[in-house]
Design a protein around this motif. Structure first.
Motif, short mmCIF file in Angstrom:
data_model
loop_
_atom_site.label_atom_id
_atom_site.label_comp_id
_atom_site.label_asym_id
_atom_site.label_seq_id
_atom_site.Cartn_x
_atom_site.Cartn_y
_atom_site.Cartn_z
N GLY A 153 -2.30 -6.06 -13.45
CA GLY A 153 -2.08 -6.42 -12.15
C GLY A 153 -0.76 -5.79 -11.75
N LEU A 154 0.13 -5.13 -12.13
CA LEU A 154 1.46 -4.31 -12.20
C LEU A 154 1.18 -3.21 -11.61
N VAL A 155 -0.12 -2.56 -11.90
CA VAL A 155 -0.57 -1.18 -11.51
C VAL A 155 -1.43 -1.66 -9.93
N SER A 156 -2.07 -2.63 -9.85
CA SER A 156 -3.16 -3.18 -8.98
C SER A 156 -1.98 -3.34 -7.76
N ALA A 157 -0.86 -3.76 -7.89
CA ALA A 157 -0.20 -4.27 -6.83
C ALA A 157 0.68 -2.84 -6.39
N LEU A 158 1.32 -2.36 -7.40
CA LEU A 158 1.05 -0.51 -6.80
C LEU A 158 0.46 0.04 -6.26
N THR A 159 -0.93 0.07 -6.84
CA THR A 159 -1.89 1.32 -6.52
C THR A 159 -2.05 0.89 -4.81
N ALA A 160 -2.05 -0.61 -4.41
CA ALA A 160 -2.55 -1.22 -3.40
C ALA A 160 -1.70 -1.39 -2.74
N ASN A 161 0.11 -0.99 -2.75
CA ASN A 161 1.09 -0.64 -1.99
C ASN A 161 0.90 0.41 -1.28
N GLU A 162 -0.07 1.85 -2.04
CA GLU A 162 -0.38 2.98 -1.46
C GLU A 162 -1.58 3.56 -0.64
N MET A 163 -2.69 2.14 -1.23
CA MET A 163 -3.64 2.57 -0.44
C MET A 163 -4.16 1.13 -0.07
N VAL A 164 -2.98 0.75 2.06
CA VAL A 164 -2.77 -0.58 1.65
C VAL A 164 -4.31 -0.41 2.63
N ASN A 165 -4.82 0.82 3.11
CA ASN A 165 -5.87 1.29 4.19
C ASN A 165 -7.25 0.50 3.67
N TYR A 166 -6.91 0.94 2.09
CA TYR A 166 -8.22 0.72 1.27
C TYR A 166 -8.87 -0.67 0.65
N ILE A 167 -7.31 -1.59 0.69
CA ILE A 167 -7.28 -2.86 0.25
C ILE A 167 -7.47 -4.52 1.05
N TYR A 193 9.94 -3.85 -7.39
CA TYR A 193 9.90 -4.70 -6.43
C TYR A 193 10.15 -3.21 -5.00
N LYS A 194 10.49 -2.30 -5.40
CA LYS A 194 10.55 -1.74 -4.55
C LYS A 194 9.51 -0.91 -3.56
N HIS A 195 8.08 -1.18 -4.59
CA HIS A 195 6.83 -1.11 -4.31
C HIS A 195 5.50 -1.11 -4.21
N ILE A 196 6.24 -2.16 -3.79
CA ILE A 196 4.47 -3.59 -3.09
C ILE A 196 4.80 -4.13 -1.81
N ASP A 197 6.33 -3.58 -0.92
CA ASP A 197 5.83 -4.41 0.37
C ASP A 197 5.42 -4.11 1.25
N LEU A 198 4.72 -2.90 1.13
CA LEU A 198 3.79 -1.97 2.49
C LEU A 198 3.02 -3.09 2.18
N PHE A 199 2.26 -3.86 1.57
CA PHE A 199 1.10 -4.04 1.32
C PHE A 199 0.85 -5.55 2.06
N THR A 200 0.72 -5.96 3.08
CA THR A 200 0.96 -7.30 4.30
C THR A 200 -0.11 -8.11 4.26
N LYS A 201 -1.90 -7.41 3.19
CA LYS A 201 -2.48 -9.01 3.44
C LYS A 201 -2.43 -9.24 2.18
N LYS A 202 -3.32 -10.50 2.42
CA LYS A 202 -3.49 -11.44 1.47
C LYS A 202 -3.03 -11.32 -0.05
#
Length: 298
Positions: A163-177, A222-231
């Motif tokens: 879950g942590l890994v998914s959160a960090l990854t989603a933050n870096e790949m916002v356009n894909y997730i 927590y400083k590496h998850i806020d860019l993901f603004t989708k649901k």
């Protein structure tokens, strides 16, 4: 130290099935994967294909693609499922099967060095949170380019460390997730790491190497998850002593579009494949997951 005790217990459990696996040179292969009668009765309208995905360093990620076969429409959404520390992708197979009943593809995989039972390349001593992030990125990039996947409808589901890994990854790949589902995400790992002292203990008692610890010192997830603004949907048990629910509450306050649901009575896991040996919470869990996916308009 709570996390260290959990790590030691998981190490003992995983060592019972320790084995060295030689991977095929092929990128994909088919397999008749055995399932329990309970899993088969839930949904027989799916197929399973084993895949080996090449990484840039020529190592391979092993996984299973679950596909619904009761619909002629080839292009479908995809859920990529990331497992907890010291487990494998098979720990999430029940959820993968459920997603096929919703007419989604689902992909489970073993992180490189993710456990002694992993069928992916790599050693646990070389695994870190960030090598797992890179593994997940590799998987995402593999499926984005597949013509049978709706590339704008890719979702991540991760449990605990996954879950942590998914959160960090989603933050870096916002356009894909397109959406994020987190089961008891282990946002507390850096805090636990900062309470550990370095030294010979790494080689004697725990399966991961010092790099796992060193890369997380003074790291604030927590400083590496806020860019993901989708649901985002977070599910967390109120009896979880491994990752206290307070960590998910904090994450839900950082995410701009997040639903946090408490699973009453659940500890760190929702079914027997994820160490909930005395009660299965999946009926409630999947109700929330289905409702969440229904809110995301196609």
């Amino acid at each position: 130290m709570k996390m260290l005790k959990v790590i030691l217990c998981l190490l003992i459990l995983s060592s019972c099935s320790n084995k060295n696996t030689s991977l095929s040179e092929e990128n994909t292969s088919s397999s008749n994967t055995s399932l329990s009668s309970e899993e088969i009765s839930e949904n027989t309208s799916f197929s399973i294909e084993e895949l080996y995905i090449n990484k840039e360093n020529n190592s391979k990620i092993y996984g299973k693609l679950y596909s619904p076969i009761n619909d002629t429409n080839i292009k479908k959404p995809l859920v990529i499922l990331s497992h907890s520390a010291f487990l494998t992708g098979d720990s999430l197979k029940k959820y993968a099967i459920h997603f096929t009943s919703l007419n989604y593809y689902a992909f489970t995989f073993d992180f490189c060095g993710g456990s002694s039972s992993s069928k992916s390349d790599g050693n646990t001593k070389d695994m870190t949170i960030f090598t797992e992030v890179n593994d997940l990125k590799t998987v995402i990039n593999y499926f984005v380019n597949k013509d049978f996947v709706l590339s704008d409808k890719i979702y991540l589901l991760g449990s605990s460390q996954g879950g942590l890994v998914s959160a960090l990854t989603a933050n870096e790949m916002v356009n894909y997730i397109n959406g994020l589902i987190l089961f008891y995400p282990a946002f507390n790992i850096p805090d636990q790491v900062n309470n550990m002292s370095s030294g010979s203990i790494f080689n004697q008692f725990i399966p991961m190497g010092e790099e796992y610890i060193n890369t997380l010192k003074d790291y604030d997830p927590y400083k590496h998850i806020d860019l993901f603004t989708k649901k985002v949907l977070i599910l967390h048990g109120d009896k979880d002593n491994t990752v206290p629910i307070s960590y998910s509450i904090k994450a839900s306050e950082i995410y701009k579009n997040c639903i946090l649901k408490t699973i009453a009575g659940a500890s760190h896991g929702f079914n027997k494949d994820n160490y909930s040996f005395f009660k299965d919470y999946d009926t409630e869990v999947l109700k929330y997951v289905d409702s969440f996916l229904n809110t995301i308009v196609f």
